[in-house]
Design a protein around this motif. Structure first.
Motif, PDB file in Angstrom:
ATOM      1  N   MET A 229     -48.101 -31.343  -3.355  1.00 15.67           N
ATOM      2  CA  MET A 229     -46.792 -31.692  -2.928  1.00 15.67           C
ATOM      3  C   MET A 229     -46.670 -30.660  -1.712  1.00 15.67           C
ATOM      4  SD  MET A 229     -44.432 -30.085  -6.209  1.00 15.67           S
ATOM      5  CE  MET A 229     -43.044 -30.661  -5.020  1.00 15.67           C
ATOM      6  N   PRO A 230     -45.836 -31.254  -0.899  1.00 11.63           N
ATOM      7  CA  PRO A 230     -45.497 -30.009   0.250  1.00 11.63           C
ATOM      8  C   PRO A 230     -44.345 -29.042  -0.255  1.00 11.63           C
ATOM      9  CG  PRO A 230     -44.355 -32.018   0.801  1.00 11.63           C
ATOM     10  CD  PRO A 230     -45.343 -32.468  -0.208  1.00 11.63           C
TER      11      PRO A 230
ATOM     12  N   TYR B 126     -45.394 -36.668   8.259  1.00  7.48           N
ATOM     13  CA  TYR B 126     -44.467 -37.050   7.196  1.00  7.48           C
ATOM     14  C   TYR B 126     -43.541 -38.264   7.524  1.00  7.48           C
ATOM     15  CZ  TYR B 126     -41.413 -36.427   3.072  1.00  7.48           C
ATOM     16  OH  TYR B 126     -40.691 -36.703   1.910  1.00  7.48           O
ATOM     17  N   PHE B 127     -43.604 -39.339   6.771  1.00  6.12           N
ATOM     18  CA  PHE B 127     -43.234 -40.654   6.909  1.00  6.12           C
ATOM     19  C   PHE B 127     -42.691 -41.302   5.531  1.00  6.12           C
ATOM     20  CE2 PHE B 127     -43.129 -45.028   7.022  1.00  6.12           C
ATOM     21  CZ  PHE B 127     -42.049 -45.295   7.913  1.00  6.12           C
TER      22      PHE B 127
ATOM     23  N   TYR C  32     -47.837 -37.673   3.682  1.00  5.14           N
ATOM     24  CA  TYR C  32     -47.574 -36.265   4.165  1.00  5.14           C
ATOM     25  C   TYR C  32     -48.791 -35.474   4.300  1.00  5.14           C
ATOM     26  CZ  TYR C  32     -48.484 -34.865  -0.822  1.00  5.14           C
ATOM     27  OH  TYR C  32     -49.091 -34.759  -1.963  1.00  5.14           O
ATOM     28  N   ASN C  33     -48.590 -34.359   4.978  1.00  4.66           N
ATOM     29  CA  ASN C  33     -50.038 -33.462   4.689  1.00  4.66           C
ATOM     30  C   ASN C  33     -49.261 -32.205   4.646  1.00  4.66           C
ATOM     31  OD1 ASN C  33     -49.031 -33.085   7.626  1.00  4.66           O
ATOM     32  ND2 ASN C  33     -51.115 -31.837   7.585  1.00  4.66           N
TER      33      ASN C  33
ATOM     34  N   GLY D  25     -55.196 -27.569   0.803  1.00  2.00           N
ATOM     35  CA  GLY D  25     -54.273 -28.537   1.443  1.00  2.00           C
ATOM     36  C   GLY D  25     -54.662 -29.915   0.997  1.00  2.00           C
ATOM     37  N   ASP D  26     -53.616 -30.782   1.595  1.00  2.00           N
ATOM     38  CA  ASP D  26     -53.693 -32.228   1.214  1.00  2.00           C
ATOM     39  C   ASP D  26     -53.185 -33.252   2.396  1.00  2.00           C
ATOM     40  OD1 ASP D  26     -54.561 -31.839  -1.538  1.00  2.00           O
ATOM     41  OD2 ASP D  26     -52.262 -31.288  -1.696  1.00  2.00           O
ATOM     42  N   LEU D  27     -54.058 -34.502   2.495  1.00  2.00           N
ATOM     43  CA  LEU D  27     -53.173 -35.290   3.050  1.00  2.00           C
ATOM     44  C   LEU D  27     -53.045 -36.550   1.843  1.00  2.00           C
ATOM     45  CD1 LEU D  27     -52.616 -36.959   5.680  1.00  2.00           C
ATOM     46  CD2 LEU D  27     -54.879 -37.888   5.708  1.00  2.00           C
ATOM     47  N   GLY D  28     -51.815 -36.775   1.686  1.00  2.00           N
ATOM     48  CA  GLY D  28     -51.525 -37.639   0.339  1.00  2.00           C
ATOM     49  C   GLY D  28     -50.555 -38.778   0.549  1.00  2.00           C
TER      50      GLY D  28
END
Length: 374
Positions: free
Chosen positions: A33-34, A123-124, A136-137, A160-163
């Motif tokens: 999560m960011p 972020y959308f 998000y990332n 780090g993530d792209l989720g």
């Protein structure tokens, strides 16, 4: 040094995420999560609040209680730690000093933790009509050094993530005030780590092909409950990553000879209580939505008990100002936010404990976040 760190973070950015967390050293992964500055400013106590777009990350049962839909199309948060050693390093870099020269290594890297981070800019998301989602990332890194016999030892790690996360919430029939929700999530994670002397760290970062970097995709889910027996009280439970979010088939992205073992984000059960003192009286025109929240973030784990206790207070003032304060694991936090129609600005101060117990290695952080939402 700054240039070499930037090269590494840029490499992560090319894959839409970046990170460094001990490779093969632990099968436990950090949460996906960011960093949300308005919630960190409130002591990170939000399980029972969950009344806005951030229910996506804290309690999907909140989807059923959100009256007005919220759409977010952009969000960028920049985090830097502000402890004295880190500020001295920043000042030296800005003034043009060669902080990685032999004469300066011990001066600036003898005992320091530097933890830059970025939430977004991808972020959308949307919440409302009983459902919510977010794409998000985030990028997070930590450089930690300790005094050595001759030169400092150093480690470079993070994640780090792209989720994508999304789900549905509803009010439970025949039980007034009870709502439930669920999330499903998919996460592309990139991670790496380097350990050795500060000289070895600098030399490795100079040639990115030497950096051990791996990527994997994880799948998981959350289940949340919210109960509001009276207007001024909410009780929340969030079964986060309830089956564990597993990462397998790690793929190496560089020529570095490093193996990546299977890992997962362990299940956690967060419990929270939120009080709304103004719900029983007429609210003033200039001050509204006062909330007092208390969380325990992992009912499955009572080690480092103090670190899992979160307490926060929030209030909206003059229609556009949001004030937040709290205690996050015993450390003070606070912040202010401004809602200017579609443009939103948040500034937050909080402390991360990077050691094994509270007080072992606390790092003070300042975060600035810009977002467009309506």
């Amino acid at each position: 040094m700054l240039k070499k760190i930037t090269i590494c973070l840029f490499l992560f950015g090319l894959t839409f995420s970046g990170g460094l967390r001990a490779l093969g050293a632990s099968k436990n992964e950090p949460l996906a999560m960011p960093i949300i500055p308005s919630i960190r400013a409130m002591g990170n106590a939000y399980t029972a609040v969950s009344n806005d777009e951030y229910s996506v990350f804290y309690n999907p049962a909140g989807y059923a209680t959100i009256k007005d839909s919220v759409v977010t199309v952009f969000s960028l948060g920049i985090k830097a730690n502000i402890d004295d050693p880190a500020l001295n390093l920043y000042n030296a870099i800005v003034s043009g000093k060669n902080v990685t020269s032999t004469s300066n290594l011990t001066t600036y890297f003898s005992d320091i933790t530097v933890s830059p981070g970025i939430a977004g800019p991808i972020y959308f998301g949307r919440v409302g009509d009983n459902y919510g989602f977010a794409f998000y990332n985030n990028i997070y890194a930590v450089i930690d050094t300790q005094p050595g016999a001759i030169i400092p030892s150093a480690s470079f790690y993070g994640y780090g993530d792209l989720g994508f996360i999304g789900g549905y919430g509803l009010n439970i029939p025949f039980i007034e005030g009870l709502s439930a929700g669920f999330n499903l999530k998919v996460i592309l994670r990139v991670k790496s780590s380097i350990e050795g002397t500060i000289i070895y760290l600098v030399d490795t970062l100079e040639d990115t092909s030497n950096i051990p970097i791996g990527k994997a995709i994880g799948f998981g889910g959350d289940i949340g409950l919210l109960y509001q027996p009276v207007s001024f009280l909410k009780i929340g439970l969030n079964f986060r990553d309830f089956f564990g979010t597993h990462f397998s088939s790690w793929e190496s992205l560089t020529s570095a000879s490093t193996s990546f073992s299977k890992s997962y984000i362990k299940p956690r059960i967060a419990f929270g209580i939120a009080l709304y003192p103004l719900a029983t009286m007429s609210e003033e025109n200039n001050f509204e939505n006062l909330v007092i929240a208390l969380d325990y973030t992992d009912l499955l784990n009572y080690s480092n008990f103090l670190g899992k206790i979160k307490f926060g207070v929030g209030i909206n003032a003059f229609k556009i100002i949001r004030l937040r304060g709290g205690l996050d694991g015993g450390f003070l936090s606070g912040g202010i936010g401004f809602d200017l129609k579609i443009f939103h600005l948040d500034i937050a101060y909080y402390v991360d404990e990077l050691g094994a117990y509270q007080g072992a290695n606390p790092v003070q952080n300042l975060m600035l976040n810009f977002a467009f939402k309506w």
